[in-house]
Design an enzyme around this catalytic site. Structure first.
Site, mmCIF file in Angstrom:
data_model
loop_
_atom_site.group_PDB
_atom_site.id
_atom_site.type_symbol
_atom_site.label_atom_id
_atom_site.label_comp_id
_atom_site.label_asym_id
_atom_site.label_seq_id
_atom_site.Cartn_x
_atom_site.Cartn_y
_atom_site.Cartn_z
ATOM 1 N N LYS A 101 0.783 -1.083 -0.046
ATOM 2 C CA LYS A 101 -0.138 -0.066 0.116
ATOM 3 C C LYS A 101 0.885 1.215 0.058
ATOM 4 C CE LYS A 101 -4.476 -1.612 1.462
ATOM 5 N NZ LYS A 101 -4.287 -2.925 2.042
ATOM 6 N N GLU A 123 -10.318 7.373 3.996
ATOM 7 C CA GLU A 123 -10.806 6.522 4.800
ATOM 8 C C GLU A 123 -10.025 5.325 5.260
ATOM 9 O OE1 GLU A 123 -11.599 6.570 1.748
ATOM 10 O OE2 GLU A 123 -11.172 4.565 1.278
ATOM 11 N N SER A 388 1.527 -9.759 -1.096
ATOM 12 C CA SER A 388 1.188 -8.451 -1.106
ATOM 13 C C SER A 388 1.621 -7.731 0.160
ATOM 14 C CB SER A 388 -0.238 -8.074 -1.393
ATOM 15 O OG SER A 388 -0.905 -8.874 -0.533
HETATM 16 C C1 LIG Z 1 -5.153 -3.875 1.714
HETATM 17 C C2 LIG Z 1 -4.419 -5.298 1.287
HETATM 18 C C3 LIG Z 1 -4.955 -6.108 0.248
HETATM 19 C C4 LIG Z 1 -5.985 -5.802 -0.744
HETATM 20 O O1 LIG Z 1 -6.038 -4.518 -1.400
HETATM 21 P P1 LIG Z 1 -5.885 -4.513 -2.966
HETATM 22 O O2 LIG Z 1 -5.985 -3.263 -3.503
HETATM 23 O O3 LIG Z 1 -6.715 -5.630 -3.523
HETATM 24 O O4 LIG Z 1 -4.415 -5.073 -3.166
HETATM 25 C C5 LIG Z 1 -4.113 -7.172 -0.094
HETATM 26 N N1 LIG Z 1 -2.728 -7.228 0.846
HETATM 27 C C6 LIG Z 1 -2.488 -6.686 1.729
HETATM 28 C C7 LIG Z 1 -1.310 -7.097 2.567
HETATM 29 C C8 LIG Z 1 -3.291 -5.644 2.096
HETATM 30 O O5 LIG Z 1 -3.042 -4.843 3.178
#
Ligand SMILES: *Cc1c(COP(=O)(O)O)cnc(C)c1O
Length: 405
Positions: A101, A123, A388
């Site tokens: 993010k 938000e 992610s």
């Molecule tokens: C917020 C988050 C997501 C989901 O958000 P996307 O916009 O779909 O990428 C996925 N993995 C992690 C670790 C997150 O914090």
């Protein structure tokens, strides 16, 4: 590369179009006040963010502050257990603050600084986006207002503490169900009133144009790095790539590096407890076309046509829609979207922790779980997974609800 009549050599020039459409998805369904604000951001994006000064400053920040490029790791023990498919992960868990993010928050906040804004507004639901934006605001010396439902404030105490330590102002939203939907409305209202001084920073590839494009472009560093690194490591492209999809930002950025390649692309949505409405958040799988939060996409709706209640074991994935580009790539068939349930996700969480010494976020564990299934189907070849984020935030929840496996 041509796919279903779309030329992916020129894809990024053509999508979205000047009104923010990916095919019929996207656009900008907002009040007149906000239209002016979005116009201002769009113009600033095309002038400021494409300037060499902005690009080189963002590149330096990514290297010196965020710790980019994040590496790719080969999952040797897990691959050996599965047979002849080689699994790799792109390590966004090692990006500063522990997830992807920050990639778009640093871009959005740097743009705010160049535009002369004093404040960033957003938000947050689970608090991950709030923490990333509070981090960016602290780095650039911007004020930061994060709108959050009182229910979520209670549930997400550690992230609320993080935001406050970073100097953000956490604004409690008490009306309605007091969760994410109300927080989105409150944040948009506050922004519409004060857009001269502030900028709204969205948390994924959702919302009105230009956000789905802008967030994808800031996140595309993940896919561009990953492609280069994988080629350098193995001398070839992966056969398949996999990412989890909530709003869809980590997936959009990761996929952007490979759309024009002969690579099979998979987006994984959360099936939660099962296919009944309310038990999952698999919007592309089970949803229908509709408008929400300022954009047209595929979404899960209740009997009144309003966004339906959704559920996932991963709080970052429980959004009743996905970004318009995903709806488009889904319709086109360029990306295959599939689902993974809670149980298989928790198994994958442990599989990666135990075999590789990497504790993944529950969101990312969906992608790992899908890659494990895909490996069985493929029999040979290679799969690159976008990890992610890291799972530190999820450990208490896992122990409490699933125990040590
Ligand atoms: C917020 C988050 C997501 C989901 O958000 P996307 O916009 O779909 O990428 C996925 N993995 C992690 C670790 C997150 O914090």
């Amino acid at each position: 590369m041509k796919f279903n009549g779309i030329d992916f050599d020129t894809y990024f020039k053509n999508y979205p179009d000047e009104n923010g459409y990916f095919g019929k998805y996207g656009g900008s369904y907002i009040s007149e006040d906000l239209k002016n604000a979005m116009q201002e951001i769009t113009e600033a994006y095309f002038t400021i963010c494409k300037s060499s000064k902005f690009i080189s400053e963002l590149r330096r920040i990514r290297k010196e502050f965020q710790g980019r490029p994040t590496p790719i790791s080969y999952l040797e023990r897990l691959s050996n257990k599965l047979g002849n498919v080689q699994l790799y992960v792109k390590r966004e868990d090692l990006n500063h603050t522990g997830a992807h993010k920050l990639n778009h928050c640093m871009g959005e906040a740097l743009l705010a600084k160049y535009m002369g804004k004093k404040k960033v507004i957003a938000e947050t639901g689970a608090g991950q986006h709030g923490v990333a934006l509070a981090t960016a605001a602290a780095y650039f010396g911007l004020e930061c207002d994060i709108y959050m439902g009182s229910v979520d404030i209670k549930k997400q105490a550690p992230n609320v503490a993080r935001m406050k330590i970073l100097g953000a102002n956490v604004v409690e939203v008490t009306h309605g169900l007091a969760t994410l939907k109300e927080a989105v409305d409150a944040a948009f209202d506050a922004y519409a009133k004060d857009y001269k001084n502030s900028i709204y920073c969205i948390g994924s590839v959702v919302g009105p144009h230009p956000f789905p494009m802008m967030v994808r472009d800031f996140q595309s560093v993940v896919g561009i790095e990953a492609r280069e690194q994988f080629m350098a490591m193995t001398g070839e492209l992966p056969d398949a790539i996999v990412a989890c999809v909530g709003g869809g930002s980590n997936a959009a950025g990761f996929f952007a590096g490979f759309l024009n390649d002969p690579v099979d692309i998979y987006g994984v949505e959360p099936l939660g407890r099962g296919p009944k409405l309310g038990d999952h958040a698999a919007s592309l799988q089970y949803g229908t076309e509709g408008v929400m939060h300022g954009f047209n996409s595929i979404m899960l709706k209740d009997e009144n046509g309003e966004p339906a209640p959704v559920y996932s074991v991963a709080s970052g994935l429980d959004y009743p829609s996905s970004g318009p580009e995903h709806a488009f790539l889904h319709e086109l068939g360029r990306v295959k979207y599939d689902v993974v349930n809670d149980d298989d996700t928790i198994d994958a969480f442990y599989a990666l922790s135990r075999n590789e010494g990497i504790i993944p976020a529950i969101e990312s564990s969906h992608a790992v779980a899908y890659a494990i299934k895909l490996a069985e189907k493929m029999g040979k070849g290679s799969i690159l997974i976008n990890l992610s984020g890291r799972g530190d935030k999820d450990m208490d929840y896992i122990i409490e609800n699933y125990g040590i496996r």
